[in-house]
Scaffold this motif. Structure first.
Motif, PDB file in Angstrom:
ATOM      1  N   GLY A 317       0.791  -1.219   0.000  1.00 27.47           N
ATOM      2  CA  GLY A 317       0.000   0.000   0.000  1.00 27.47           C
ATOM      3  C   GLY A 317       0.827   1.275   0.000  1.00 27.47           C
ATOM      4  O   GLY A 317       0.298   2.374   0.113  1.00 27.47           O
ATOM      5  N   GLU A 318       2.119   1.122  -0.184  1.00 30.63           N
ATOM      6  CA  GLU A 318       3.006   2.269  -0.080  1.00 30.63           C
ATOM      7  C   GLU A 318       3.528   2.672  -1.466  1.00 30.63           C
ATOM      8  O   GLU A 318       3.560   1.864  -2.384  1.00 30.63           O
ATOM      9  N   THR A 319       3.924   3.933  -1.601  1.00 27.95           N
ATOM     10  CA  THR A 319       4.590   4.360  -2.820  1.00 27.95           C
ATOM     11  C   THR A 319       6.016   4.777  -2.482  1.00 27.95           C
ATOM     12  O   THR A 319       6.228   5.653  -1.652  1.00 27.95           O
ATOM     13  N   LEU A 320       6.942   4.091  -3.125  1.00 26.25           N
ATOM     14  CA  LEU A 320       8.342   4.425  -2.914  1.00 26.25           C
ATOM     15  C   LEU A 320       8.849   5.101  -4.180  1.00 26.25           C
ATOM     16  O   LEU A 320       8.793   4.541  -5.264  1.00 26.25           O
ATOM     17  N   GLY A 321       9.322   6.327  -4.041  1.00 26.78           N
ATOM     18  CA  GLY A 321       9.830   7.054  -5.197  1.00 26.78           C
ATOM     19  C   GLY A 321      11.323   6.823  -5.348  1.00 26.78           C
ATOM     20  O   GLY A 321      12.054   6.820  -4.376  1.00 26.78           O
ATOM     21  N   VAL A 322      11.751   6.616  -6.601  1.00 24.93           N
ATOM     22  CA  VAL A 322      13.183   6.556  -6.874  1.00 24.93           C
ATOM     23  C   VAL A 322      13.484   7.768  -7.730  1.00 24.93           C
ATOM     24  O   VAL A 322      13.030   7.851  -8.869  1.00 24.93           O
ATOM     25  N   VAL A 323      14.193   8.744  -7.167  1.00 25.68           N
ATOM     26  CA  VAL A 323      14.440   9.962  -7.939  1.00 25.68           C
ATOM     27  C   VAL A 323      15.932  10.116  -8.200  1.00 25.68           C
ATOM     28  O   VAL A 323      16.768   9.641  -7.440  1.00 25.68           O
ATOM     29  N   GLY A 324      16.240  10.800  -9.267  1.00 26.49           N
ATOM     30  CA  GLY A 324      17.631  11.016  -9.614  1.00 26.49           C
ATOM     31  C   GLY A 324      17.703  11.610 -11.007  1.00 26.49           C
ATOM     32  O   GLY A 324      16.705  11.657 -11.722  1.00 26.49           O
ATOM     33  N   PRO A 448      -1.609  -7.477 -10.036  1.00 21.69           N
ATOM     34  CA  PRO A 448      -0.293  -7.543  -9.410  1.00 21.69           C
ATOM     35  C   PRO A 448      -0.330  -7.019  -7.976  1.00 21.69           C
ATOM     36  O   PRO A 448      -1.262  -6.308  -7.600  1.00 21.69           O
ATOM     37  N   LYS A 449       0.696  -7.399  -7.213  1.00 25.11           N
ATOM     38  CA  LYS A 449       0.844  -6.825  -5.881  1.00 25.11           C
ATOM     39  C   LYS A 449       1.653  -5.546  -5.962  1.00 25.11           C
ATOM     40  O   LYS A 449       1.468  -4.627  -5.192  1.00 25.11           O
ATOM     41  N   VAL A 450       2.580  -5.543  -6.912  1.00 27.34           N
ATOM     42  CA  VAL A 450       3.483  -4.407  -7.041  1.00 27.34           C
ATOM     43  C   VAL A 450       3.425  -3.866  -8.460  1.00 27.34           C
ATOM     44  O   VAL A 450       3.412  -4.635  -9.422  1.00 27.34           O
ATOM     45  N   ILE A 451       3.376  -2.549  -8.573  1.00 28.11           N
ATOM     46  CA  ILE A 451       3.493  -1.937  -9.894  1.00 28.11           C
ATOM     47  C   ILE A 451       4.760  -1.096  -9.911  1.00 28.11           C
ATOM     48  O   ILE A 451       5.003  -0.289  -9.010  1.00 28.11           O
ATOM     49  N   VAL A 452       5.587  -1.342 -10.916  1.00 31.39           N
ATOM     50  CA  VAL A 452       6.797  -0.553 -11.086  1.00 31.39           C
ATOM     51  C   VAL A 452       6.517   0.421 -12.219  1.00 31.39           C
ATOM     52  O   VAL A 452       6.239   0.015 -13.342  1.00 31.39           O
ATOM     53  N   LEU A 479      -6.978  -0.586  -4.326  1.00 28.70           N
ATOM     54  CA  LEU A 479      -6.574  -1.981  -4.541  1.00 28.70           C
ATOM     55  C   LEU A 479      -5.435  -2.396  -3.616  1.00 28.70           C
ATOM     56  O   LEU A 479      -4.900  -3.488  -3.745  1.00 28.70           O
ATOM     57  N   ASN A 480      -5.064  -1.494  -2.709  1.00 26.45           N
ATOM     58  CA  ASN A 480      -3.969  -1.763  -1.786  1.00 26.45           C
ATOM     59  C   ASN A 480      -2.703  -2.184  -2.527  1.00 26.45           C
ATOM     60  O   ASN A 480      -2.029  -3.153  -2.172  1.00 26.45           O
ATOM     61  N   LEU A 481      -2.403  -1.452  -3.594  1.00 32.19           N
ATOM     62  CA  LEU A 481      -1.229  -1.742  -4.414  1.00 32.19           C
ATOM     63  C   LEU A 481       0.015  -1.120  -3.794  1.00 32.19           C
ATOM     64  O   LEU A 481      -0.067  -0.157  -3.048  1.00 32.19           O
ATOM     65  N   SER A 482       1.146  -1.676  -4.151  1.00 23.62           N
ATOM     66  CA  SER A 482       2.405  -1.042  -3.787  1.00 23.62           C
ATOM     67  C   SER A 482       3.040  -0.513  -5.061  1.00 23.62           C
ATOM     68  O   SER A 482       3.064  -1.194  -6.074  1.00 23.62           O
ATOM     69  N   LEU A 483       3.537   0.704  -4.996  1.00 23.94           N
ATOM     70  CA  LEU A 483       4.089   1.339  -6.189  1.00 23.94           C
ATOM     71  C   LEU A 483       5.570   1.628  -6.009  1.00 23.94           C
ATOM     72  O   LEU A 483       5.975   2.210  -5.006  1.00 23.94           O
TER      73      LEU A 483
END
Lengths: 548, 329
Positions: A317-324, A448-452, A479-483
């Motif tokens: 259920g979390e969104t983790l950002g990868v920035v750069g 899916p459980k995870v969307i990239v 949908l309680n997805l993780s991003l």
């Protein structure tokens, strides 16, 4: 007695017609715009608004006869440009009116040295000797702050960095001190820190030269950074113009209000209570090097490290950002965790199963739990397949009943706010934002459980971008997805991500809750990134519109 | 490596080393293929003699080593080849190397002339067509290209012969020089040129069409690129855009094709040389196949493999010279 000089550029009821069969008869309809010496005027609009054609019309470089000026006046220093012969226009181009283009890589001839290309302007417009021209070119390279101008002079465009190429482009367009500079999205293709440097440079040189600048952009952050005056275009019509302060902070026209309302504010989402949701995706000690080009016998294969020792975890259920910035390795990360790219070291655990150690058969089964949304929805959807088949393909490959999969696909279209009638159409019949919705539906079809998501909104206009971001956030919550969300745009990251990882040269330099990282960046690189966001001092006024 | 050589030499050396296995594989493959074909030198000889008894045939075979297992024959051949010994031609009663050297000059002349004409005319016409795209000029050039492309070279050869030799009598019908004329100096050169005009035309037109079509597409693509727009925004005129910005970039794919097509031109020269009775490698290859002159045929193939490898190397050098982004490594 002093006489007020005429404005550098005065567009009066400018009208550009489009060929028959275009989506509208006129690219520009009655555009009025005045630029005085020493002024930077931003022409803002979304893709297809006609802003680039306006530049073409002033330069006399429209793709005639299909697209041509059919009405109005273009006055440069009080002189009408319409009706001037090609020879007369050639004298102005590059000397009195010059242009800076968007993509510095493609805007420079790859087969000629930087020096040659600057020299060409002088050769075309002056009678200077070879030595004088070289001295002038070197002086210009110096003025755009290129380190070691004499070595840059002899370099080919591919041998210098993107930011330097844009500096070369600027040096080239300013070498004859033009009175009008037209900059067409000059920083859009650049990294955020480079963008700020280039904006400062344009500002600095323009002040020294006292030239008028027509600055074309779609980015309100850039507008806030550089403009004196703003003109907003919507489908070829000027909907609002005025000083930067007035337009940005007190927009009147609904379209401007919608556009500005869609600009992600730099305020991160509220901190959620420390999550104890289970970890769904965990990367440990990931490492990837690319072997450089070179033959077996040349003995000089230099490896490039794209990702070194990367560890992260993503909770449900979390969104983790990868920035750069470009070259930081963020896209490599997204490819490794989906195993679209084999990694050298480390593990990626999806719900406790190591994805990287899975056999091809296991991997196929695991794939349905982790799905990707790509940057360019046009390039990532097969143009020969109907939308319903694109979406249903994944489940069918994984053994679903084709008929049921197609039924589900239609439901998914509703979920991403597209009409089910879209199911039987082809990708090219949709707009960019709609295509990205299809891309999201395609990923969701696998449940899916995870969307990239790799830069999923970078190719979209700001208003569409806001809608797609909102959709992603909605779906995540429902949908309680993780991003895992890869982006170069810190505004977007601030809006969507709970936590972020900041990457530089393949390494994590900082990570933590988005709100904390934004409020109090620890690493100098993060600080630099955050202070380079265009228009960081401007907070878009909160406008209540329903467009966003 | 402690040895310091200029990069170009290291590159050439590396390419040479890479070429050796290629040539060896070609030779082994051809050898085996030719052995698969029915009939050998002895069959051809006996056939010419109008037949012979079985014992005589067996003796001949043993003499030529043809009674040995195929692997032994292959091994013997390859060992000799390693010292550039191509063996003996039983048809010409000469060492194969001598036969080949006699013929090489003619073929090289024919190919060099055909390819340079095709390449130069092709890129010029292609560029003209692209700059006047969809005009009458473009249509004329494109249709001509299509006609050349669609005309088989044997048909074209015969038509040329019919018109220029038989009807008009302007050009010699075949051969490389006038027999028993014993020209010397410039007369000799002119004589050879006259003999080469029709074969060169027949061989070059189809390739001219290739280069023309590719160059037209390439120029049109490059003309739309951003840096051409930049140059226009600098105030450059159209002619200058062509000469300074478009041409060199547009040439790159055409040069690649040039290298790739060299081998097919060699193939094409078989037909043309045979029709115009030019004493070149192509004609020799044809006769060697008919007469089962295995050694000569293998020698021709070896020579062609070398020529193709060398030409591809030269093409890569030319490409690197044209494209500043390529570094030889």
């Amino acid at each position: 007695m002093t006489q007020t000089p005429p404005p550098v550029l005065d567009l009066c009821k400018l009208e550009i017609s489009l060929p028959k069969g275009a989506d509208r008869p006129y690219a520009l309809e009655g555009l009025d715009l005045t630029i005085n010496a020493g002024e930077i005027v931003c022409l803002v609009g979304e893709s297809g608004s006609g802003k680039s054609l306006c530049a073409g019309a002033i330069m006399g470089l429209l793709p005639e006869p299909h697209v041509r000026v059919t009405g109005g006046a273009i006055r440069f220093m009080g002189e009408e440009l319409r009706g001037k012969s090609d020879a007369e226009m050639r004298k102005l181009r590059g000397a009195d009116i010059s242009m800076i283009f968007q993509e510095p890589m493609t805007a420079l001839n790859p087969q000629k040295t930087v020096g040659w290309q600057i020299d060409e302007v002088l050769r075309l417009h002056t009678k200077m000797t070879k030595a004088e021209r070289k001295a002038r070119a070197l002086e210009m390279l110096e003025r755009v702050h290129i380190p070691e101008p004499s070595s840059a002079y002899n370099a080919y465009p591919h041998q210098i960095s993107g930011g330097q190429r844009q500096r070369v482009m600027i040096a080239m367009s300013l070498v004859l001190s033009p009175k009008l500079i037209i900059a067409d999205e000059p920083t859009t293709a650049l990294d955020v820190t480079t963008q700020l440097q280039i904006l400062k440079l344009i500002r600095e040189l323009q002040e020294e030269e006292g030239a008028g600048v027509l600055f074309i952009t779609h980015d309100f952050g850039v507008v806030a950074e550089i403009a004196d005056k703003v003109a907003v275009l919507c489908r070829g019509e000027l909907v609002e113009s005025g000083t930067t302060d007035a337009v940005l902070n007190r927009p009147q026209h609904p379209y401007t209000r919608a556009l500005i309302g869609a600009v992600p504010a730099l305020t991160p989402p509220p901190v959620k209570a420390a999550s104890d949701a289970p970890v769904v995706l965990q990367g440990t000690g990931l490492k990837k090097t690319f072997a450089a080009r070179g033959g077996l016998l040349s003995g000089k294969r230099k490896a490039v490290t794209a990702v070194k020792d990367l560890t992260f975890e993503l909770r449900q259920g979390e969104t983790l950002g990868v920035v750069g910035e470009s070259g930081s390795g963020k896209t490599t990360v997204s490819r490794i965790v989906t195993r679209l790219l084999e990694c050298d070291h480390g593990s990626v655990e999806l719900d406790g199963t190591d994805l990287l150690a899975a056999t091809p058969k296991e991997l196929r089964a695991l794939r349905q739990h982790i799905q990707m949304v790509f940057q360019d929805p046009m390039a990532s959807l097969n143009p020969r397949k109907r939308v319903v088949d694109l979406i249903a393909q994944g489940p069918i490959v994984h053994g679903a009943d084709p008929k049921k999969a197609r039924e589900d696909a239609k439901r998914l279209l509703e979920l991403v706010e597209l009409s089910p009638a879209a199911a039987n159409r082809f990708p090219h019949e949709f707009s960019g934002g709609q295509r990205q919705r299809i891309g999201i539906a395609r990923a969701l079809a696998m449940e899916p459980k995870v969307i990239v998501a790799d830069e999923p909104v970078s190719a979209l206009d700001v208003s569409v971008q806001a809608q797609v971001l909102k959709l992603l956030a909605d779906l995540r919550d429902r949908l309680n997805l993780s991003l895992l969300f890869v982006t170069h745009d810190l505004r977007v990251a601030a809006q969507l991500c709970d936590r972020i990882i900041v990457m530089q040269k393949g390494e994590i330099v900082e990570s933590g809750l988005t709100a904390e990282v934004f409020a109090n960046p620890q690493h100098p690189y993060t600080q630099n990134l955050l202070s380079s966001i265009p228009g960081r001092d401007w907070t878009p006024p909160s406008l209540h519109t329903d467009a966003a | 490596m402690t040895l310091h050589m200029p990069p170009i030499l290291t590159y050439a050396l590396r390419r040479l080393v890479q070429a050796i296995p290629v040539v060896i594989l070609i030779m082994i493959g051809t050898f085996l293929l030719l052995k698969l074909a029915p009939g050998d030198t002895v069959d051809a000889l006996v056939g010419d003699m109008g037949g012979a008894d079985a014992a005589f045939i067996a003796r001949l075979r043993a003499e030529y080593g043809l009674d040995q297992p195929i692997w032994v024959q292959l091994w013997r051949y390859m060992v000799k080849l390693a010292s550039f010994d191509f063996g003996w031609s039983f048809v010409y009663e000469q060492p194969v190397a001598t036969v080949l050297m006699d013929r090489l000059g003619t073929t090289l002349m024919l190919m060099a002339a055909s390819l340079s004409i095709a390449f130069c005319a092709g890129i010029v016409l292609g560029a003209i067509a692209a700059r006047r795209a969809y005009s009458a000029t473009d249509n004329l050039i494109s249709v001509l290209g299509l006609v050349f492309y669609a005309t088989p070279s044997f048909f074209l050869s015969l038509m040329l012969m019919l018109v220029f030799s038989v009807k008009l009598g302007w050009l010699p019908v075949g051969g490389i020089k006038t027999i028993a004329a014993f020209y010397t100096g410039w007369d000799h050169v002119w004589d050879v040129v006259r003999h080469l005009i029709m074969p060169t035309t027949a061989l070059s037109l189809i390739y001219l069409a290739f280069y023309l079509r590719l160059m037209r597409a390439s120029v049109m693509e490059v003309a739309d690129l951003d840096y051409v727009r930049t140059a226009r925004a600098k105030g450059a005129r159209e002619g200058r855009l062509m000469t300074h910005h478009i041409m060199r970039n547009a040439l790159l794919p055409v040069v690649t094709l040039l290298g790739l097509q060299f081998s097919t031109v060699l193939g094409g020269s078989i037909v043309v040389e045979t029709i115009f009775t030019l004493p070149g490698l192509g004609q020799l290859a044809y006769q060697s196949v008919v007469q089962r002159d295995m050694n000569t045929l293998m020698g021709i193939i070896f020579l062609c493999a070398i020529i193709v490898v060398v030409v591809n190397f030269l093409t890569d050098l030319l490409y690197a010279r044209l494209d500043s982004r390529i570094e030889l490594a």
